[in-house]
Design a protein around this motif. Structure first.
Motif, PDB file in Angstrom:
ATOM      1  N   UNK A 168      -1.386 -44.543 -20.257  1.00  0.00           N
ATOM      2  CA  UNK A 168      -1.320 -43.936 -21.592  1.00  0.00           C
ATOM      3  C   UNK A 168      -2.299 -44.606 -22.553  1.00  0.00           C
ATOM      4  N   UNK A 169      -2.449 -45.910 -22.432  1.00  0.00           N
ATOM      5  CA  UNK A 169      -3.399 -46.634 -23.274  1.00  0.00           C
ATOM      6  C   UNK A 169      -4.832 -46.191 -22.987  1.00  0.00           C
ATOM      7  N   UNK A 170      -5.157 -45.991 -21.726  1.00  0.00           N
ATOM      8  CA  UNK A 170      -6.500 -45.527 -21.358  1.00  0.00           C
ATOM      9  C   UNK A 170      -6.766 -44.134 -21.928  1.00  0.00           C
ATOM     10  N   UNK A 171      -5.778 -43.261 -21.849  1.00  0.00           N
ATOM     11  CA  UNK A 171      -5.921 -41.904 -22.403  1.00  0.00           C
ATOM     12  C   UNK A 171      -6.080 -41.977 -23.919  1.00  0.00           C
ATOM     13  N   UNK A 172      -5.307 -42.845 -24.558  1.00  0.00           N
ATOM     14  CA  UNK A 172      -5.414 -43.008 -26.012  1.00  0.00           C
ATOM     15  C   UNK A 172      -6.808 -43.499 -26.400  1.00  0.00           C
ATOM     16  N   UNK A 173      -7.327 -44.471 -25.678  1.00  0.00           N
ATOM     17  CA  UNK A 173      -8.664 -44.988 -25.992  1.00  0.00           C
ATOM     18  C   UNK A 173      -9.726 -43.910 -25.831  1.00  0.00           C
ATOM     19  N   UNK A 174      -9.572 -43.040 -24.835  1.00  0.00           N
ATOM     20  CA  UNK A 174     -10.497 -41.918 -24.666  1.00  0.00           C
ATOM     21  C   UNK A 174     -10.383 -40.948 -25.841  1.00  0.00           C
ATOM     22  N   UNK A 175      -9.172 -40.703 -26.288  1.00  0.00           N
ATOM     23  CA  UNK A 175      -8.958 -39.785 -27.414  1.00  0.00           C
ATOM     24  C   UNK A 175      -9.577 -40.345 -28.691  1.00  0.00           C
ATOM     25  N   UNK A 176      -9.443 -41.644 -28.913  1.00  0.00           N
ATOM     26  CA  UNK A 176     -10.046 -42.283 -30.083  1.00  0.00           C
ATOM     27  C   UNK A 176     -11.566 -42.156 -30.020  1.00  0.00           C
ATOM     28  N   UNK A 177     -12.135 -42.343 -28.842  1.00  0.00           N
ATOM     29  CA  UNK A 177     -13.588 -42.210 -28.674  1.00  0.00           C
ATOM     30  C   UNK A 177     -14.032 -40.777 -28.968  1.00  0.00           C
ATOM     31  N   UNK A 178     -13.251 -39.796 -28.562  1.00  0.00           N
ATOM     32  CA  UNK A 178     -13.592 -38.402 -28.836  1.00  0.00           C
ATOM     33  C   UNK A 178     -13.516 -38.103 -30.328  1.00  0.00           C
ATOM     34  N   UNK A 206      -3.466 -37.843 -32.134  1.00  0.00           N
ATOM     35  CA  UNK A 206      -2.109 -38.063 -32.652  1.00  0.00           C
ATOM     36  C   UNK A 206      -1.063 -37.827 -31.560  1.00  0.00           C
ATOM     37  N   UNK A 207      -1.271 -36.776 -30.763  1.00  0.00           N
ATOM     38  CA  UNK A 207      -0.321 -36.484 -29.682  1.00  0.00           C
ATOM     39  C   UNK A 207      -0.299 -37.621 -28.659  1.00  0.00           C
ATOM     40  N   UNK A 208      -1.477 -38.096 -28.300  1.00  0.00           N
ATOM     41  CA  UNK A 208      -1.580 -39.163 -27.310  1.00  0.00           C
ATOM     42  C   UNK A 208      -1.012 -40.466 -27.869  1.00  0.00           C
ATOM     43  N   UNK A 221     -13.842 -28.934 -34.067  1.00  0.00           N
ATOM     44  CA  UNK A 221     -13.820 -29.930 -32.999  1.00  0.00           C
ATOM     45  C   UNK A 221     -13.207 -31.238 -33.452  1.00  0.00           C
ATOM     46  N   UNK A 222     -13.535 -31.636 -34.673  1.00  0.00           N
ATOM     47  CA  UNK A 222     -12.974 -32.865 -35.233  1.00  0.00           C
ATOM     48  C   UNK A 222     -11.464 -32.744 -35.402  1.00  0.00           C
ATOM     49  N   UNK A 223     -11.011 -31.640 -35.934  1.00  0.00           N
ATOM     50  CA  UNK A 223      -9.568 -31.447 -36.125  1.00  0.00           C
ATOM     51  C   UNK A 223      -8.827 -31.400 -34.794  1.00  0.00           C
ATOM     52  N   UNK A 224      -9.416 -30.744 -33.792  1.00  0.00           N
ATOM     53  CA  UNK A 224      -8.787 -30.703 -32.470  1.00  0.00           C
ATOM     54  C   UNK A 224      -8.718 -32.104 -31.866  1.00  0.00           C
ATOM     55  N   UNK A 225      -9.779 -32.884 -32.020  1.00  0.00           N
ATOM     56  CA  UNK A 225      -9.791 -34.255 -31.492  1.00  0.00           C
ATOM     57  C   UNK A 225      -8.762 -35.119 -32.210  1.00  0.00           C
ATOM     58  N   UNK A 226      -8.643 -34.948 -33.514  1.00  0.00           N
ATOM     59  CA  UNK A 226      -7.642 -35.719 -34.272  1.00  0.00           C
ATOM     60  C   UNK A 226      -6.225 -35.355 -33.843  1.00  0.00           C
ATOM     61  N   UNK A 227      -5.979 -34.065 -33.655  1.00  0.00           N
ATOM     62  CA  UNK A 227      -4.651 -33.616 -33.222  1.00  0.00           C
ATOM     63  C   UNK A 227      -4.324 -34.190 -31.844  1.00  0.00           C
TER      64      UNK A 227
END
Length: 119
Positions: A76-86, A37-39, A28-34
């Motif tokens: 895109x910034x909102x999506x990135x912030x969500x990805x960082x939180x995940x 990075x994409x976002x 889960x951590x690796x998927x969230x990190x990937x």
């Protein structure tokens, strides 16, 4: 898939942490990190496009077409912030499972030492 806490009997020892949970947390951590990075890459691409459009807009003194790019950048910034939180959430879960597993191994080792001394 096994739950985080599952009792398993191995001889006369009981394990309370399932290694599958640790592997699942790491996956889960690796998927969230990937995903993060994409976002982040998508956000950087949008910002680069926006910078180029801003330069052109200043040269032409025409700023109307920039509204869509600003909206895209904001989304895109909102999506990135969500990805960082995940990623943070996944890091916390992986860390908690790792600590629990280390604690259980310590308890089992202490129990084995105690059992060998009792004999």
């Amino acid at each position: 898939m096994c739950p985080l806490y599952e009792e398993k009997q191995h001889g006369d020892m009981t394990h309370l942490i399932c290694l599958d949970a640790l592997h699942e947390a790491y996956r889960g951590l690796e998927e969230a990190r990937l995903r993060c990075r994409e976002v982040a890459h998508a956000l950087a691409t949008i910002r680069e496009t926006l910078d180029q459009a801003l330069d052109l807009a200043y040269q032409q003194q025409s700023f109307g077409p920039l509204n869509n790019l600003f909206d895209e950048e904001e989304a895109a910034l909102a999506i990135y912030e969500q990805a960082v939180a995940k990623v943070r959430e996944a890091e916390g879960r992986w860390s908690a499972v790792s600590l629990a597993l280390a604690y259980e191994r310590e308890r089992l080792t202490a129990g084995q030492v105690f059992s060998s001394r009792a004999n």
